[in-house]
Design a protein around this motif. Sequence first.
Motif, PDB file in Angstrom:
ATOM      1  N   ALA A 611      15.449  81.634  46.204  1.00 25.51           N
ATOM      2  CA  ALA A 611      16.092  81.135  47.415  1.00 25.51           C
ATOM      3  C   ALA A 611      15.046  80.638  48.388  1.00 25.51           C
ATOM      4  O   ALA A 611      15.178  79.559  48.978  1.00 25.51           O
ATOM      5  CB  ALA A 611      16.931  82.229  48.049  1.00 25.51           C
ATOM      6  N   VAL A 614      13.745  77.223  47.224  1.00 30.00           N
ATOM      7  CA  VAL A 614      14.707  76.131  47.333  1.00 30.00           C
ATOM      8  C   VAL A 614      14.770  75.627  48.767  1.00 30.00           C
ATOM      9  O   VAL A 614      14.841  74.435  49.033  1.00 30.00           O
ATOM     10  CB  VAL A 614      16.092  76.617  46.877  1.00 30.00           C
ATOM     11  N   VAL A 615      14.726  76.571  49.714  1.00 29.28           N
ATOM     12  CA  VAL A 615      14.897  76.178  51.112  1.00 29.28           C
ATOM     13  C   VAL A 615      13.696  75.391  51.610  1.00 29.28           C
ATOM     14  O   VAL A 615      13.810  74.545  52.487  1.00 29.28           O
ATOM     15  CB  VAL A 615      15.160  77.427  51.968  1.00 29.28           C
ATOM     16  N   VAL A 617      12.211  72.968  50.402  1.00 30.49           N
ATOM     17  CA  VAL A 617      12.327  71.527  50.192  1.00 30.49           C
ATOM     18  C   VAL A 617      12.974  70.860  51.395  1.00 30.49           C
ATOM     19  O   VAL A 617      12.760  69.697  51.689  1.00 30.49           O
ATOM     20  CB  VAL A 617      13.166  71.264  48.930  1.00 30.49           C
ATOM     21  N   GLN A 618      13.763  71.650  52.103  1.00 32.57           N
ATOM     22  CA  GLN A 618      14.550  71.110  53.215  1.00 32.57           C
ATOM     23  C   GLN A 618      13.661  70.921  54.442  1.00 32.57           C
ATOM     24  O   GLN A 618      13.555  71.792  55.287  1.00 32.57           O
ATOM     25  CB  GLN A 618      15.683  72.099  53.510  1.00 32.57           C
TER      26      GLN A 618
ATOM     27  N   MET B 221      20.836  66.509  50.347  1.00 31.62           N
ATOM     28  CA  MET B 221      19.820  66.914  51.316  1.00 31.62           C
ATOM     29  C   MET B 221      20.295  66.806  52.767  1.00 31.62           C
ATOM     30  O   MET B 221      19.895  67.558  53.631  1.00 31.62           O
ATOM     31  CB  MET B 221      18.559  66.069  51.139  1.00 31.62           C
ATOM     32  N   LEU B 279      21.969  75.638  43.426  1.00 34.36           N
ATOM     33  CA  LEU B 279      21.357  75.450  44.737  1.00 34.36           C
ATOM     34  C   LEU B 279      22.237  76.044  45.832  1.00 34.36           C
ATOM     35  O   LEU B 279      21.766  76.723  46.735  1.00 34.36           O
ATOM     36  CB  LEU B 279      21.133  73.962  45.002  1.00 34.36           C
ATOM     37  N   LEU B 282      21.823  79.842  45.728  1.00 30.74           N
ATOM     38  CA  LEU B 282      20.478  80.374  46.000  1.00 30.74           C
ATOM     39  C   LEU B 282      20.045  80.099  47.436  1.00 30.74           C
ATOM     40  O   LEU B 282      19.603  80.988  48.152  1.00 30.74           O
ATOM     41  CB  LEU B 282      19.461  79.755  45.045  1.00 30.74           C
ATOM     42  N   ALA B 283      20.222  78.848  47.858  1.00 27.50           N
ATOM     43  CA  ALA B 283      19.653  78.470  49.144  1.00 27.50           C
ATOM     44  C   ALA B 283      20.379  79.130  50.295  1.00 27.50           C
ATOM     45  O   ALA B 283      19.807  79.346  51.358  1.00 27.50           O
ATOM     46  CB  ALA B 283      19.701  76.949  49.295  1.00 27.50           C
ATOM     47  N   TYR B 296      25.511  75.058  52.606  1.00 31.55           N
ATOM     48  CA  TYR B 296      25.127  75.382  51.220  1.00 31.55           C
ATOM     49  C   TYR B 296      26.329  75.875  50.439  1.00 31.55           C
ATOM     50  O   TYR B 296      26.484  75.587  49.249  1.00 31.55           O
ATOM     51  CB  TYR B 296      24.005  76.413  51.218  1.00 31.55           C
TER      52      TYR B 296
END
Lengths: 644, 474
Positions: A611, A614-615, A617-618, B221, B279, B282-283, B296
């Motif tokens: 997690a 992944v975050v 990348v934002q 995104m 995603l 997880l995110a 998300y």
Amino acid sequence: MLFATAVFAPLLGSLVALLFGKQIGDRAAQAVTIICMILAAICGTSAFVSLVYGGGAPGVVTLATWVSSGDFSVTWALRYDTLSAVMVAMITFIATLIHIYSVGYMGHEPHGSVWRFFSYLSLFTFAMLMLVTADNLLQLFFGWEGVGLASYLLIGYWYHKPSACAAAIKAFVVNRIGDLGFALGIALIFVVFGSITFDAIFAGVSQHQNDSYSVLGGTFRAYEVIGVLLFIGAMGKSAQLGLHVWLPDAMEGPTPVSALIHAATMVTAGVFLMARMSPVLEYAPHAMAFVTFVGASTALFAATVGVVQNDIKRIIAYSTCSQLGYMFVAAGVGAYQASVFHLLTHAFFKALLFLGAGSVIHAMSDEQDIRKMGGIWKKIPLTYTMMWIGSLALAGVFPFAGFFSKDAVLEAAFASHGGFAQYGFWCGILAAFLTAFYSWRLLILTFHGAPRADKHTMDHVHESPLVMTVPLMLLAAGAVLTGFTFAPQLLGEHWQHFWGAAIHNGPNNHVMHDMHEVPGWVVALPAVVGLSGIALAYIIYMGMPALPAQLAERFGGVYRFLLNKWYFDELYDRIFVRPTMALARGLWQVGDATIIDGIPNGVASLTAQGAGRVVKVQTGSIAHYAFAMLIGVVVLVSLYLIIR
Amino acid sequence: MNWQLALPEIFLSCSAMAILMYGVFARPERSFVMSSMLAVGALLLTAMLVLSGTPGVGYNGLFTVDAYSHFAKLLILVAVGLGVVMSLDYAEHANMQRFEFPILMLLAAVGMMLMVSATSLMTLYLGLELMSLSIYVLAAFARDERRSAEAGLKYFVLGALASGLLLYGVSLVYGFSGSMSFAEIGRAMADPKTASPGLTVGIVFIVAGLAFKVSAVPFHMWTPDVYEGAPTPVTAFMGTAPKVAAIVLLVRLLSDPFGALLGQWQQLIVLVSIASMALGSLAAIGQRNIKRLMAYSSIGHMGYALIGLAAGTGAGVRGVLIYMLTYVFMNAGTFACIIAMRRQGRNVEGVSDLSGLGRTDPAMALAIAIFMFSMAGIPPFSGFWGKYFIFTAAVQQGMWLLAVIGVLTSVIGAFYYIRIIKVMYFDEPAPAFDPRPASLSFVVGASGLFTTFFFLFPAPVVAAAEAAAKVLFR
């Protein structure tokens, strides 16, 4: 209608006390439960009287459909016949007295918690009534488990005491073993008869005589297997040898609980089951021989242990165990009537003894060890008298109730020829001697001799309040009267008229007749051994108080063997409890904590790390986002072209 | 020519114009509430027109009305209606009570209705742009706030890029098949073997453009940033109706004209679906802002919905429709609760702000708990049934891997949903929120009731979804 009211009034009382006890307070909860119990007692007694003396017809009161699934259908229904009416009358009467007694006994409890006690007590009564009035085995099992639950709750009522919690768990677990047998028995009955309603089962008895059932590598007659399985259930609930270990420990509960549940009613459920299932059991001679054997052994075993115990309630508990053995002896030889009769008289005098013991404990500032009592009979004369009456009834002295019922049991055992029945008879005689002996040992050590308690306690010794002594007197009246009033009706010439179709005796079972034609010495022997037991106790404990200690020293091995209850608890601890605990600990530490917890924990930490990545990348930058989209398109197009 | 087919759309457009005129001439202080009310009324009437409409193809094949579009339109209208109601109170507090707000929502609704009825690439693009342009403006509606302006701009720039991709794809498809009409394209692709690579590249581009709208990975995104920055009612709106319209359009496009190429795009959708689910679950774990978390979450939900599309069967499409229906209500309800998170007139958005809500506002806590359980897919709430139909469809097609991954990711997802419940019920209470306005209570109550009791009467919904799916898979 009367009958249904008798059964459901305690439930109402229990629910009101349980749901609103906190709001309405202890006093109101007590009042509600007691009023409901009195109502139930009046209805229960009237239902009994109108059935037996008023010419009322037995029948079934159907209340509602419970389960209806394929071939299996069960209704909520009350079976109204002599057996259930007798039980209902007895249970509601004694339960009412014990509710009233508890008001005094629980008087010293902190306020704001006693409503719980009364709610449980009423709940127990309701479950017990469901048990005895059941019209089918499932409803009986409902009551059976209900009383088990109430018993668990009440034994553990003082839940801050670790010993009480342990005792409650022990009672529950040991009963589970018996209940497994019972549940299997019900299942097998359904397999054999295709129904678990009593009427359907009893109607089908003659058709399935020769059905057989394979179990444990052998093939047996189905009835024998059913009989043994049901008896295993009865053994658990009625504390028979092997599954008796919970009953003495159950004395951790408040004394009224011991009187109601662990003497008068619940523990006799097994005996009731035998009587209820008599139409089937009559055709299972081997199972019945087993019942006689276990019952007789229990009677003797418990009596020997009772002789050396020092806790006043434990002595009476072992005596209960022993008397239950008598009842099973009678049931085993086919004299169900005698066993129910003994159940009835026993309920009165044993409840009396327990409540009397409760009164003593109350007077002695919660002291239960009879070695620390003595010399109090002048201070609490009423309790003393009541204990005398109870003990006389227990020892089977004429004309007290126990005389009639115990004699009936022993005569039936003698009259029913056969090795096991004779074994039952002689064990019973021996136990009768021991019973009289330990009863007077208890009386003398508790009330006579020099005071052995400290001065502070002795100064506080006082007679119990009326609310406790009145129930005692009523029970004492029962202990005196039930014997000679009911003996002629239940067992006399017209016993068939009294019982109707409630209990079935097979065509070859003449024990009800034969028991009246035994030789004279058989009739006299129980009384003789009883009196000699009393005499011996007098000589030893009144005459030469130093002798018991010397005897204990001289026969140290035997003494310790008895004092430790034949080492049953130690044995079970070694064989069952410790290996189970070790296995459980292993499963917990290795199986659960390491493997089962480990996998998800590992996965969870992996997930959390994922997690975080992944975050990252934002970034918030439009350019990055647009770039990611274009990369995405490129990847998808390439993949698409490749797949193609 | 059967112009009545588009009567609902025509009516809604005219209503939007009429309300606009009203707003211009009415007194400013009450124009917002009145025009919102009128908008709700217009949506209701439109819904009735949709219900009374008859199936058919009109406008030279550009526009089709069938059971499938019916289902989607009704759902869209309900979602827009909930969006308008939700914004009533928020707008007042956020100083954005301008009458254009509901009108933009109505125009977006017209766009979405066009999208779901589109049977030509031209109508498709028209509807999509009408919807998107309205939403760009809505996202930036709180123009005094930097975050809102940034969100609107971001969405617009990236949306323009997505539109570009889509248009490029449309031009490729047109170039290789010689037609814009779905029917014609379908005929040109009847035989997968002769379909040229250019055509398939075109499909990928169109899928990318639409995947942007449903915020599927890797075109997601924008979602967290825009969700967080946009005014909350707009976020709620973006999270519901446009997602329905875009996914319904995607399903129609892939299974109607490109249906013959199932074996090829299936893998694509599976990939996108798995990536979105992974995603999304997880995110969201690391998120502290509840709007970002919901962003998300919606990415993940779209991943689940795409499973149904990937199955490529009637059962799959039925699953998608039911899933979107349950999703709209859960999402609208959750966002209504988020809008109600206000202390001393200021909106708060942190997960920690919900601390101890179980004690300070048990009703709202219960509602949120229901929505969270439902999103996590725990029975008997509606979210479970949505997942149930989707996963069944996948399993029926032997797509075990997809179903298993779906279940695994929903287990991970359950973690952050249930953590919210834990925060509400087991943490020390934060100060209480301001009293909740009736409009939000209405949305929360209606969605909550639907979510909780869907399992009692699923039959009409399932039957309608079944009928709709039959249009695509006879």
